[in-house]
Structures are given as structure tokens and as C-alpha cells.
Design a protein around this motif. Structure first.
Motif, mmCIF file in Angstrom:
data_model
loop_
_atom_site.group_PDB
_atom_site.id
_atom_site.type_symbol
_atom_site.label_atom_id
_atom_site.label_comp_id
_atom_site.label_asym_id
_atom_site.label_seq_id
_atom_site.Cartn_x
_atom_site.Cartn_y
_atom_site.Cartn_z
ATOM 1 N N GLY A 52 36.918 9.714 28.624
ATOM 2 C CA GLY A 52 36.445 10.106 27.297
ATOM 3 C C GLY A 52 36.259 11.603 27.143
ATOM 4 O O GLY A 52 36.722 12.208 26.169
ATOM 5 N N VAL A 53 35.591 12.216 28.109
ATOM 6 C CA VAL A 53 35.329 13.659 28.039
ATOM 7 C C VAL A 53 36.625 14.448 28.065
ATOM 8 O O VAL A 53 36.818 15.391 27.286
ATOM 9 C CB VAL A 53 34.382 14.098 29.182
ATOM 10 C CG1 VAL A 53 34.335 15.614 29.308
ATOM 11 C CG2 VAL A 53 32.980 13.542 28.956
ATOM 12 N N ASN A 54 37.561 14.081 28.946
ATOM 13 C CA ASN A 54 38.816 14.830 29.032
ATOM 14 C C ASN A 54 39.725 14.588 27.841
ATOM 15 O O ASN A 54 40.462 15.486 27.435
ATOM 16 C CB ASN A 54 39.511 14.540 30.364
ATOM 17 C CG ASN A 54 38.835 15.285 31.490
ATOM 18 O OD1 ASN A 54 38.886 16.498 31.548
ATOM 19 N ND2 ASN A 54 38.160 14.550 32.366
ATOM 20 N N ALA A 55 39.671 13.397 27.250
ATOM 21 C CA ALA A 55 40.426 13.156 26.017
ATOM 22 C C ALA A 55 39.878 14.041 24.898
ATOM 23 O O ALA A 55 40.636 14.630 24.120
ATOM 24 C CB ALA A 55 40.353 11.688 25.633
ATOM 25 N N LEU A 112 45.311 16.865 31.328
ATOM 26 C CA LEU A 112 44.881 15.565 30.827
ATOM 27 C C LEU A 112 45.516 14.402 31.582
ATOM 28 O O LEU A 112 44.823 13.452 31.973
ATOM 29 C CB LEU A 112 45.172 15.455 29.330
ATOM 30 C CG LEU A 112 44.750 14.146 28.671
ATOM 31 C CD1 LEU A 112 43.258 13.889 28.850
ATOM 32 C CD2 LEU A 112 45.117 14.170 27.197
ATOM 33 N N ALA A 113 46.813 14.453 31.811
ATOM 34 C CA ALA A 113 47.482 13.355 32.510
ATOM 35 C C ALA A 113 46.925 13.183 33.918
ATOM 36 O O ALA A 113 46.690 12.061 34.377
ATOM 37 C CB ALA A 113 48.985 13.586 32.548
ATOM 38 N N ASP A 114 46.703 14.292 34.606
ATOM 39 C CA ASP A 114 46.156 14.210 35.967
ATOM 40 C C ASP A 114 44.708 13.740 35.970
ATOM 41 O O ASP A 114 44.296 12.997 36.861
ATOM 42 C CB ASP A 114 46.270 15.561 36.672
ATOM 43 C CG ASP A 114 47.635 15.759 37.320
ATOM 44 O OD1 ASP A 114 48.530 14.919 37.117
ATOM 45 O OD2 ASP A 114 47.804 16.758 38.043
ATOM 46 N N GLU A 115 43.916 14.153 34.983
ATOM 47 C CA GLU A 115 42.534 13.660 34.908
ATOM 48 C C GLU A 115 42.519 12.148 34.677
ATOM 49 O O GLU A 115 41.691 11.429 35.233
ATOM 50 C CB GLU A 115 41.756 14.371 33.800
ATOM 51 C CG GLU A 115 41.375 15.804 34.120
ATOM 52 C CD GLU A 115 40.258 15.940 35.152
ATOM 53 O OE1 GLU A 115 39.768 14.933 35.698
ATOM 54 O OE2 GLU A 115 39.866 17.086 35.419
ATOM 55 N N CYS A 116 43.452 11.672 33.853
ATOM 56 C CA CYS A 116 43.547 10.227 33.625
ATOM 57 C C CYS A 116 43.920 9.511 34.910
ATOM 58 O O CYS A 116 43.375 8.448 35.230
ATOM 59 C CB CYS A 116 44.569 9.935 32.529
ATOM 60 S SG CYS A 116 44.074 10.538 30.901
#
Length: 198
Positions: free
Chosen positions: A164-167, A136-140
């Protein structure tokens, strides 16, 4: 295009906002018939297709060949994807047409279609080039690195698709059903982020 070559997209927001935004995504109805949402995703598709053309052009400094496949999992991990693309100059993307579920309501899901190209561009920029993983942190951070390559309403659609999708994925443990929504990028940094900001 050199602007997104580094892995220095620092996060200037509290990562805890992802739970709130993930819940928003999961409990929102897709707005794919709303004219503004349709316009935003049409703009995102145009901008994504331009990036795809540049990133796969043979005269681009780090051109990559993209291969759409029916293979369910071409890479075992984020690091395998990153290393494979950097070493071989080829990215494999499992086509959404092969998966047959979680289809996007506005981006075409045919083999090699708009949604496949969108995913390819994100993997090339956010993961293979910047080196961010799939957590999640890396996707952000990958969202942050790529956000400035989009404009206007396309940025709202892009924030929805990546942030949104990854959250939401972090809450349910897998890719959620896809929705066409507009998440204002500024909402990720605002204390009243879900009041009139999304």
C-alpha cells in the motif's frame, strides 16, 4: 528461514493494480483506533520482533548487525545497501525518530523502536537478502517474498505497509503520510479487490 533466500518470488498479479491500491491508500483515513487494526499491528510487531531477533542473532548463518542512525541517507541507492550489507554484515537504518515526520500511528517511532525494527527486517529480507531494489515492481516482489513469514491479521498490516505505501509513493513521488489500514493480501489478486476485500 531458508524459505526467503531466493529472488524467485514471482508476481502472479497485474502490476497495474498498484495505481488503484495507491489511490485507495492515499484517500483512506487511518483506522488506528479500530480494535481489529490495533490487533493486526500488534501481531505484526510481535512477528517482526521475532524475525529481527533471528536475523541479528550471531549464530544465524547470515546474521546482520543493525545500526540505527540519525544520518538522513546512509546509502545512495538500493544497490549500495544490498552490497554493503552483503559485504560487511551491517545494515544502517535512519531512525524515524531522527526524521520527525511521517510517523507511524501504531508502530512506535522512538529511536530503534518498533517501526525502525520493522523497516530493518524488510530491508534485510526483501532487499539485502533477496536482492530486490526500491522501485515499485521490486518492492512488490519483496512484499511477496516476505509475506509468508507473517500470519493472520499481521499479513493484512504487512501488505498495507509494503504494498500500500509503495503504491501510494509511486503516485505522489515520495513517501506518503502513514496510515494504519488493513489491506487483504488476497485483494491484490482479486478482480473485486477493493470491494469488501480491503
Amino acid at each position: 528461514m531458508q524459505q526467503f533466500l531466493s529472488k524467485d518470488a514471482t508476481l502472479n498479479f497485474d502490476i497495474s493494480v498498484t495505481a488503484e491500491l495507491g489511490e485507495w491508500y492515499l484517500h483512506s483515513r487511518s483506522a488506528h483506533v479500530d480494535p481489529t487494526v490495533i490487533e493486526a499491528y500488534a501481531q505484526l510487531q510481535v512477528e517482526t520482533d521475532h524475525l529481527y531477533e533471528v536475523l541479528t542473532r550471531v549464530d544465524f548463518p547470515w546474521a546482520t548487525r543493525v545500526v540505527f542512525t540519525r544520518c538522513g541517507q546512509p546509502y545512495e541507492s538500493d544497490q549500495e545497501l544490498i552490497c554493503a550489507v552483503r559485504a560487511k554484515g551491517t545494515l544502517e537504518i535512519t531512525s524515524s525518530a531522527a526524521v520527525g515526520k511521517r510517523l507511524h500511528p501504531l508502530l512506535g517511532c522512538e529511536f530503534g523502536g518498533a517501526f525502525d525494527r520493522f523497516r530493518a527486517v524488510h530491508d534485510l529480507i526483501g532487499h539485502a537478502r533477496c536482492g530486490y531494489g526500491f522501485d515499485l515492481a521490486d518492492e512488490c516482489a519483496a512484499w511477496r517474498a516476505q509475506d509468508h513469514l507473517h500470519s493472520g491479521l499481521a499479513r493484512y498490516a504487512f501488505a498495507t505497509e509494503i504494498f500500500g505505501v509503495n503504491a501510494a509513493r509511486s503516485i505522489v513521488g515520495e513517501a506518503p503520510d502513514l496510515r494504519a489500514l488493513l489491506l487483504a493480501p488476497a485483494a491484490l489478486f482479486s478482480p473485486d479487490r477493493l470491494e469488501n476485500g480491503v
